[in-house]
Design an enzyme around this catalytic site. Structure first.
Site, short mmCIF file in Angstrom:
data_model
loop_
_atom_site.label_atom_id
_atom_site.label_comp_id
_atom_site.label_asym_id
_atom_site.label_seq_id
_atom_site.Cartn_x
_atom_site.Cartn_y
_atom_site.Cartn_z
N HIS A 1 -4.96 -2.97 6.70
CA HIS A 1 -4.78 -3.29 5.27
C HIS A 1 -6.14 -3.71 4.72
O HIS A 1 -6.44 -4.89 4.55
CB HIS A 1 -3.75 -4.42 5.13
CG HIS A 1 -3.58 -4.88 3.72
ND1 HIS A 1 -3.02 -4.10 2.74
CD2 HIS A 1 -3.90 -6.05 3.12
CE1 HIS A 1 -3.00 -4.77 1.60
NE2 HIS A 1 -3.53 -5.94 1.80
N ASP B 1 0.84 -1.20 0.00
CA ASP B 1 0.00 0.00 0.00
C ASP B 1 0.88 1.26 0.00
O ASP B 1 0.60 2.22 -0.71
CB ASP B 1 -0.91 0.00 1.24
CG ASP B 1 -1.78 -1.24 1.31
OD1 ASP B 1 -2.44 -1.55 0.31
OD2 ASP B 1 -1.78 -1.90 2.36
#
Lengths: 436, 436
Positions: free
Chosen positions: B276, B248
């Site tokens: 996440h 990410d």
């Protein structure tokens, strides 16, 4: 034994199957097509209006080269590597082409190239990905993953489907793309279909690549594909073309290590002679274990003469059985090894195998084919053949057999090498299992 | 909103579904099973009788350790790295466990580890591959490809399906394996199924791994899996557990670079806060471009506040659309980045994101969860949280939302963390598209 004749494509580009296949024993539906005009298909994920005015920054103020028609995403930006301390000492950027770039081998290879583990941590690079109409979306996915990997050395990524565009200024061409054999297709058919791809790519390299481009052909049948490719690129030295037999060499080293009960780093001087097929000759006569001849270490001659070669040949098939797909990861490792062997000096006394063009070879192997032989390099991208190898009858007979196969393959693709009417009399089907 | 209660497994290991699911609004067929006794399944492709007597060689004469019950092929050999000049200066061999080792992420990661690009060219390593009954054949295929790659630093490879065996003496545990969500499965179900896997693996780490093992959880939902794992490993410092949010972070850097029209190496100080999942918070308030605050460079606040986060979240899904499968290559690159960030000193002034255990965090985030936060490392495998970050209302509100989600996930797996009766009231389904 299947025989077939193919007319040469340069003069008769659009023959009907019935015209081509005179004097065939079995009908085949092969089409010999000249390169159709294709639109230049490229993608770029960042449009000019999406880009904010950058911060004041010296290297941003230089006029950007217009590369919008070929680049991808963040790689559409231009940089002056000399403007920054950390990149000033880097080498000049090199252009690397990868065909079959949406496939699994490439999916491993591209990230290895981008990481710097192949060409070094001071070698910035441009990756030019060649795909097909069918794979262009997947190519974009690959480019996106390369973006997300933030590799500092990876300065340009472009994607496309026209080799005349993608091969522009290529300094390395890693030609992985090839059609897999369809159900019922014979080797002659595969030679023709993939041969046409490699004829086109040879022409494209000849037209637009660097005059000193190094070419590694991975797509099978790789020896004959490499021959077709170099024959269609008369302005590039034939010595610059390689057919990948490094995976066979690596597998042979591992099998010798396993048999001898030593770690694989103790095995050296392993040659794969000839064709990347089941006729390949893993050479245990010249190979060494801990610096000693293999035959002094492994006394089991029967194993060496029969099982060893079979184990190397059948490794790919065994892997597919275990793993459910072909050996993309270790193939890409062997491509890295093949490149490294050309850009770093070969260790003293050792050598590596590569399928190279026979042109004045010292062994008495037929000239004008692509044959895997022992090579050494000074690390300049070039190589020389190793002279101090020995032959015995057992080794030589096998070399003659793989040579005969390559000569037969060559006759079978004469229409693609500009040498007239093809005549296919391949003695048997020797495709390696699991090869693409 | 679906709610469910699960009984804690430590005290009631074999409840029937009807007993577990008291007070549920929807029936689920989840079984909470204690670890069934499983046979130690290992493979070794070289039998003692296949090994020839080795050449006279000092390191061969040492008595070999008996590792036949766990090693694979050429990696069953023993060596004395101190006996050879080229390996004498190497560090002590480290044990690295990879779960889900037959999967695509691992197929990239294992070769990166073996090449030395992660831990360095003087760090020999042992790879211990954890798979399942179903994947054991594929694991053998992976081990064969590792053999064929001839990596000099890779000294041991073993495969198995019992974490209590495979995790023995692990110094790094890269936990990638997880069950994908089946059709119709809700997030609560996925949390429970994968939570059980991670509970078992936590117990196994606690029982047999190095007391200072570093654990990176990749299998999703990775934050809560990491929490479950560390709760089941009370003898290992909770600080040693990480949930991977580095992909990410990398994607966020790339999107900021694209928007600003700069190369991605100009973007620094990017934090992913929280889970996440789609509630993750890519922080543009503290991030920098060319050393300047992002907001000074990218003036399009609307883009920053909405499109940016969405682009990062949706990257995985976009990739699946393009590429037809999930982003195994860039995920494995981000795992490499996450490890490197712990074993090399963080560049001055910069930081990296990792999902870590909240225990006295300086930000006021809820304690006792695994939350992605900005970290710095001296390169000793440990990290400290970065203190000099700023918050505004916009950032803080989003942090509270992802915190709420993680607290809800924690309540949902209370039966797996030893904290009593689970109660599932996940507000919405926030699984990232394309995550395993």
């Amino acid at each position: 034994m299947a025989t077939a004749q193919f007319a040469p494509s340069p003069t008769q580009p659009r023959l009907l199957p019935s015209q081509q296949l005179s004097n065939t024993t079995r009908a085949r539906s092969l089409r010999l097509l000249s390169r159709p005009p294709r639109p230049a298909r490229v993608r770029c994920s960042v449009a000019p209006e999406q880009v904010e005015a950058p911060v004041a920054n010296p290297q941003q103020e230089k006029a950007p080269k217009n590369r919008a028609s070929e680049c991808y995403g963040v790689f559409c930006l231009t940089y002056d590597l000399e403007a920054e301390e950390k990149t000033r000492s880097w080498k000049k950027l090199i252009n690397i082409v990868v065909s079959g770039a949406a496939g699994m081998i490439s999916n491993h290879l591209l990230f290895k190239l981008a990481s710097g583990e192949v060409f070094g941590q001071d070698q910035p690079l441009a990756l030019k990905l060649l795909g097909s109409e069918r794979s262009i979306q997947a190519l974009e996915g690959v480019a996106m993953e390369l973006e997300d990997s933030l590799y500092p050395l990876l300065r340009e990524v472009s994607i496309g489907i026209d080799p005349y565009e993608v091969f522009q200024d290529a300094e390395w061409a890693l030609l992985i793309g090839a059609k897999p054999r369809g159900p019922g297709m014979e080797r002659a058919g595969l030679l023709d279909i993939n041969g046409q791809i490699y004829a086109e790519q040879g022409k494209a390299l000849n037209a637009v690549a660097s005059r000193n481009v190094k070419v590694i052909v991975v797509g099978n049948p790789c020896n004959t594909n490499a021959l077709i490719c170099l024959k269609n690129a008369p302005n590039i030295p034939p010595k610059n073309f390689h057919a990948l037999t490094r995976l066979d060499e690596n597998r042979a080293k591992c099998q010798l290590a396993l048999k001898a009960g030593v770690f694989y780093d103790k095995v050296s001087n392993v040659t794969i002679w000839g064709n990347h097929s089941t006729t390949q000759v893993p050479d245990f006569l010249n190979a060494k274990i801990n610096g000693l001849p293999v035959k002094d270490v492994i006394k089991d001659t029967k194993w060496l003469e029969h099982e060893f070669t079979e184990k190397v040949q059948k490794r790919g098939g065994a892997l597919i059985q275990k793993w459910g797909r072909s050996s993309a990861a270790s193939t890409s490792v062997s491509i890295v090894d093949a490149i490294r062997s050309l850009v770093t000096p070969t260790p003293e006394g050792d050598w590596f195998s590569s399928g190279v063009y026979t042109n004045g070879n010292p062994y008495g192997i037929a000239e004008d084919i692509v044959f895997s032989m022992p090579c050494r390099s000074k690390g300049d991208g070039d190589y020389e053949l190793v002279k101090d190898v020995i032959f015995d009858d057992f080794l030589w007979e096998r070399i003659k057999k793989t040579e005969a196969e390559l000569l037969a393959e060559k006759r079978c693709v004469a229409h693609l090498t500009g040498e007239g009417i093809a005549f296919c009399d391949l003695p048997e089907d020797t495709m390696l299992p699991g090869e693409m």
